[in-house]
Design a protein around this motif. Structure first.
Motif, PDB file in Angstrom:
ATOM      1  N   GLU A  68       0.840  -1.197   0.000  1.00  0.00           N
ATOM      2  CA  GLU A  68       0.000   0.000   0.000  1.00  0.00           C
ATOM      3  C   GLU A  68       0.875   1.246   0.000  1.00  0.00           C
ATOM      4  N   GLU A  69       0.363   2.296  -0.591  1.00  0.00           N
ATOM      5  CA  GLU A  69       1.114   3.550  -0.617  1.00  0.00           C
ATOM      6  C   GLU A  69       1.182   4.124   0.790  1.00  0.00           C
ATOM      7  N   GLU A  70       2.378   4.510   1.164  1.00  0.00           N
ATOM      8  CA  GLU A  70       2.561   5.063   2.503  1.00  0.00           C
ATOM      9  C   GLU A  70       2.085   6.506   2.530  1.00  0.00           C
ATOM     10  N   GLU A  71       1.385   6.822   3.594  1.00  0.00           N
ATOM     11  CA  GLU A  71       0.902   8.193   3.758  1.00  0.00           C
ATOM     12  C   GLU A  71       1.989   9.042   4.393  1.00  0.00           C
ATOM     13  N   LYS A  72       2.018  10.307   4.022  1.00  0.00           N
ATOM     14  CA  LYS A  72       2.963  11.234   4.641  1.00  0.00           C
ATOM     15  C   LYS A  72       2.462  11.556   6.044  1.00  0.00           C
ATOM     16  N   ASP A  73       3.355  11.905   6.898  1.00  0.00           N
ATOM     17  CA  ASP A  73       3.059  12.264   8.283  1.00  0.00           C
ATOM     18  C   ASP A  73       2.502  11.088   9.091  1.00  0.00           C
ATOM     19  N   VAL A  74       2.767   9.857   8.639  1.00  0.00           N
ATOM     20  CA  VAL A  74       2.321   8.677   9.381  1.00  0.00           C
ATOM     21  C   VAL A  74       3.549   7.860   9.743  1.00  0.00           C
ATOM     22  N   LYS A  75       3.629   7.475  10.999  1.00  0.00           N
ATOM     23  CA  LYS A  75       4.739   6.660  11.467  1.00  0.00           C
ATOM     24  C   LYS A  75       4.191   5.260  11.757  1.00  0.00           C
TER      25      LYS A  75
END
Length: 160
Positions: A95-102
């Motif tokens: 899945e595409e990683e979301e920005k600002d998510v750790k």
């Protein structure tokens, strides 16, 4: 060091020499490459080990049940090869990683999956169906009807 000069030119000593001699160039010798598993072999072995399946036998069919959560129906391939080998394969895309998510933990597997099953002789490989519902793939292979027993044939006895 060349061990042939010492009279130790046997396959065992030749192999040991190839392993232990750092100056030996293994890329030029095709013998050392023949027994090594390929990268594709390891990839397929991992894909097969990570795809558990249940196999059920009914009076008229064989059923293969494989958990495939989160995989779209279009990404699953079911095929019969070599006349009696059922292959279930596909790929779970990352899945595409979301920005600002750790991500704190990533446990769901991604990548290829595959299972191969050798079907018995009484499996009808022309009558295979597959249904995916709620992340569970169910493949059904119908059985061929049992062969009819041969009836005894009467032979007329003639007088000579």
């Amino acid at each position: 060091m060349d061990i042939r000069f010492m009279g130790l030119d046997t396959p065992l000593f030749t192999t040991l020499n190839q392993i232990l001699d750092p100056s030996h160039d293994s890329s030029s010798d095709s013998k050392s490459q023949t027994n090594n598993p390929t990268r594709a072999y390891y990839r397929d072995a991992r894909a097969m080990a990570a795809t558990p399946a249940d196999i059920l036998e009914y009076p008229n069919a064989y059923t293969f049940i494989v958990d495939m959560p989160g995989i779209k129906t279009g990404e699953i391939k079911v095929q019969v090869e070599d006349g009696n080998v059922l292959i279930i394969s596909g790929e779970r895309k990352k899945e595409e990683e979301e920005k600002d998510v750790k991500y704190l933990r990533v446990e769901r597997r991604e990548g290829r999956f595959m299972r191969k099953f050798v079907l018995p002789e009484n499996a009808d490989t022309d009558n295979v169906s597959a249904v995916s519902r709620d992340g569970v793939l169910t493949v059904t292979v119908k059985k061929l009807p049992p062969p009819e027993p041969k009836k005894p044939r009467m032979v007329e006895v003639k007088v000579a």
